[in-house]
Design an enzyme around this catalytic site. Structure first.
Site, PDB file in Angstrom:
ATOM      1  N   GLY B  53     -26.008   4.272  22.933  1.00 34.82           N
ATOM      2  CA  GLY B  53     -26.123   4.466  21.493  1.00 34.82           C
ATOM      3  C   GLY B  53     -27.567   4.343  21.044  1.00 34.82           C
ATOM      4  O   GLY B  53     -28.365   3.631  21.650  1.00 34.82           O
ATOM      5  N   GLY B  55     -30.523   3.144  18.331  1.00 37.41           N
ATOM      6  CA  GLY B  55     -30.699   1.927  17.556  1.00 37.41           C
ATOM      7  C   GLY B  55     -31.318   0.793  18.352  1.00 37.41           C
ATOM      8  O   GLY B  55     -31.508  -0.299  17.816  1.00 37.41           O
ATOM      9  N   HIS B  56     -31.641   1.055  19.632  1.00 46.05           N
ATOM     10  CA  HIS B  56     -32.225   0.017  20.487  1.00 46.05           C
ATOM     11  C   HIS B  56     -33.648   0.361  20.904  1.00 46.05           C
ATOM     12  O   HIS B  56     -34.142  -0.141  21.911  1.00 46.05           O
ATOM     13  CB  HIS B  56     -31.358  -0.174  21.732  1.00 46.05           C
ATOM     14  N   LYS B 104     -25.388   0.331  30.447  1.00 44.13           N
ATOM     15  CA  LYS B 104     -25.161  -1.000  29.893  1.00 44.13           C
ATOM     16  C   LYS B 104     -23.645  -1.203  29.747  1.00 44.13           C
ATOM     17  O   LYS B 104     -22.922  -0.279  29.357  1.00 44.13           O
ATOM     18  CB  LYS B 104     -25.859  -1.147  28.530  1.00 44.13           C
ATOM     19  N   ASP B 109     -19.572   3.373  26.844  1.00 44.15           N
ATOM     20  CA  ASP B 109     -20.616   3.860  27.745  1.00 44.15           C
ATOM     21  C   ASP B 109     -20.093   3.977  29.175  1.00 44.15           C
ATOM     22  O   ASP B 109     -20.295   4.990  29.841  1.00 44.15           O
ATOM     23  CB  ASP B 109     -21.836   2.915  27.723  1.00 44.15           C
ATOM     24  N   HIS B 219     -25.390  -5.002  19.106  1.00 42.26           N
ATOM     25  CA  HIS B 219     -24.746  -4.218  18.052  1.00 42.26           C
ATOM     26  C   HIS B 219     -24.250  -5.139  16.949  1.00 42.26           C
ATOM     27  O   HIS B 219     -23.418  -4.759  16.135  1.00 42.26           O
ATOM     28  CB  HIS B 219     -23.562  -3.431  18.608  1.00 42.26           C
TER      29      HIS B 219
END
Lengths: 332, 332
Positions: B53, B55-56, B104, B109, B219
């Protein structure tokens, strides 16, 4: 106020101790609060010293290392270092070929660095040249400043003159180069939130939900206006337009810095850079190099700033030269 | 919600466009949402693919480049990429000597990367090995996870196996090395604030003034406990103690990563690292290399995490090898 600190009074000492632990390639004088290279530059080369209030990390301590600064002098948060601190740094690195000190244009800094230069000349016989960065187009005078404030161009300047000093240019050339950079760099910033100075314990200013400050300074000094937040494409215009209106950037290549103020994540900085790049392209500005990230911050302020610097082949060559610091690193 | 974005729906596309503009050394497939090296690695070397995802940042797109990943596949914010996206990346970089995919440990995922490996094998005949990172000691299962969550060790893993792939190790060795890293890395994080997912428009969770969440996920998944904020020296214990309790880190050298969650400025990360380093020293842990900064983030969350990785001479050699990516760069 929620921060990863021990006590407001010990923030500077504690963070310098952490910097030293994180970067064994630096030598931190915890008493004087000066960051040096652990392995000094070869004798006979011009020394480079900068510094200022803490809270703008990685500036300046994170820019000490081969290809950039020899020493960075840290004041308390948003407070100039004292003349004796600065003079100690000038004396330590300037005995060979003299030293250039790089000063952001804030009243306290300018006064203390000038006094330090006199002290160092008197005490250690060090020849000191001074360059003052005043690149923020937002306002002509400000809370802490007569004239424009010094912001993002400082980062680009420290890199470029760092390369020149490393290759053995003399003090007059390095100082001349520094002035050339200062004359060709312009910046503009905006804030989504205030920062919080640890000793104050509350935000420096208040913004309403959905409100931003355009033309913000790196200490939270007021800018040009407050207005409602808008899409990134419109916010990018608020940065690009005043910078381009102030200086013609269309004649040759530029280095672009899209800088985060400390609490803005990379995902938003990338996104903003995309908008800025599209506007620069449309305006006929040719971006030769670009830097996107947190390079000159304001504690935990959310927001960003744009810096453009006009460059020629010589400045680009110095920009591309190797640099090995915690904050900027390439080519070695 | 105040963010530098256009619309919540276009955050991923807009930020990838910005990443591409900021980094011409990357090639961004905007349709598939995959970040590649502009200049692919020499044929015959093992390909490395990661993703997850958005956002990291800088994870994973910022770790594409010589000495690290060949491709990073981006899902929507905090959402796994789809099998066809991942399969496209596997097919593009794995046709020479096979490909290792680094995943991860989040349910979506793991499922999508496994499906992608089958797709890529069927469609392009690519041999795929998978390594799953599950290094977060905070909780055994979590909102998005069966087993432990995958966090900071991912960054160290991508660097180390990147070096091994670059020097021509075959797929079996690279995959074996990856599993060795996974087995020897542990992490623990804490949050001062929630992050805000753009599409949600409000913080994922609420913390009271003066309250922190210990054991937070990237998250915003719940951790171990909420407690009042404390001095950094005590907070450092909340990270160090559970990591050291989970694995013996005193037998040899370690790499330490003190990571910011996105909205925590460097001044606080330095300060926290100073406290962590003192505790590690007192516990007899020998830190051979250290990394302090924002490396695996959670949008605009304030907070930090600690990762320790046990290393030997071989892992240190691979860690020190040259790397040229937006997020990690040295030696070249």
């Amino acid at each position: 106020m929620k921060k990863l600190i021990n006590r407001p009074e010990s923030v500077l000492a504690d963070s310098l101790r952490g910097l030293a632990a994180a970067h064994p390639e630096l030598r931190v004088d915890l008493e004087r609060r000066v960051v040096y290279r652990a392995e000094p530059k070869a004798a006979g080369k011009v020394g480079l010293v900068s510094g200022g209030g803490t809270g703008h990390e990685p500036l300046h301590g994170g820019y000490v290392g081969p290809g950039m600064l020899d020493a960075a002098v840290a004041g308390e948060v948003f407070t100039s270092p004292t003349p004796d601190q600065i003079a100690a740094a000038l004396g330590a690195v300037g005995t060979g070929a003299g030293v250039l000190q790089i000063v952001k244009n804030y009243t306290g800094d300018v006064m203390n660095f000038e006094m330090a230069a006199e002290l160092a000349a008197a005490e250690s016989g060090v020849e000191v040249e001074t360059v003052i960065v005043a690149d923020d187009v937002a306002v002509e005078d400000s809370t802490f400043t007569a004239g424009r404030r010094g912001v993002g161009t400082t980062v680009l300047l420290e890199k470029i003159v760092g390369a020149a000093a490393e290759e053995g240019q003399d003090l007059a050339s390095v100082a001349g180069l520094a002035r050339r950079v200062v004359n060709n760099g312009r910046s503009m910033g905006l804030a989504l939130t205030s920062s919080t100075v640890p000793a104050a314990g509350k935000p420096t200013f208040q913004l309403e939900e959905g409100e931003i400050e355009v033309g913000i300074g790196i200490h939270g000094e007021p800018g040009r206006e407050r207005r409602p937040i808008a899409p990134a494409s419109e916010l990018a215009r608020l940065l690009v337009d005043p910078v381009l209106a102030d200086l013609d950037f269309t004649a040759g290549p530029v280095i672009a810095l899209l800088n985060g103020m400390g609490a803005t994540p990379l995902i938003e900085l990338h996104l903003m850079y995309g908008e800025v790049a599209a506007l620069l392209d449309a305006a006929g500005v040719q971006v030769a190099r670009r830097l996107v990230g947190n390079y000159i911050t304001s504690l935990d302020m959310a927001g960003c700033s744009l810096t453009l610097l006009r460059v020629d082949d010589e400045l680009l060559r110095l920009w591309d030269a190797p640099v090995v610091t915690p904050g900027l690193r390439w080519g070695a």
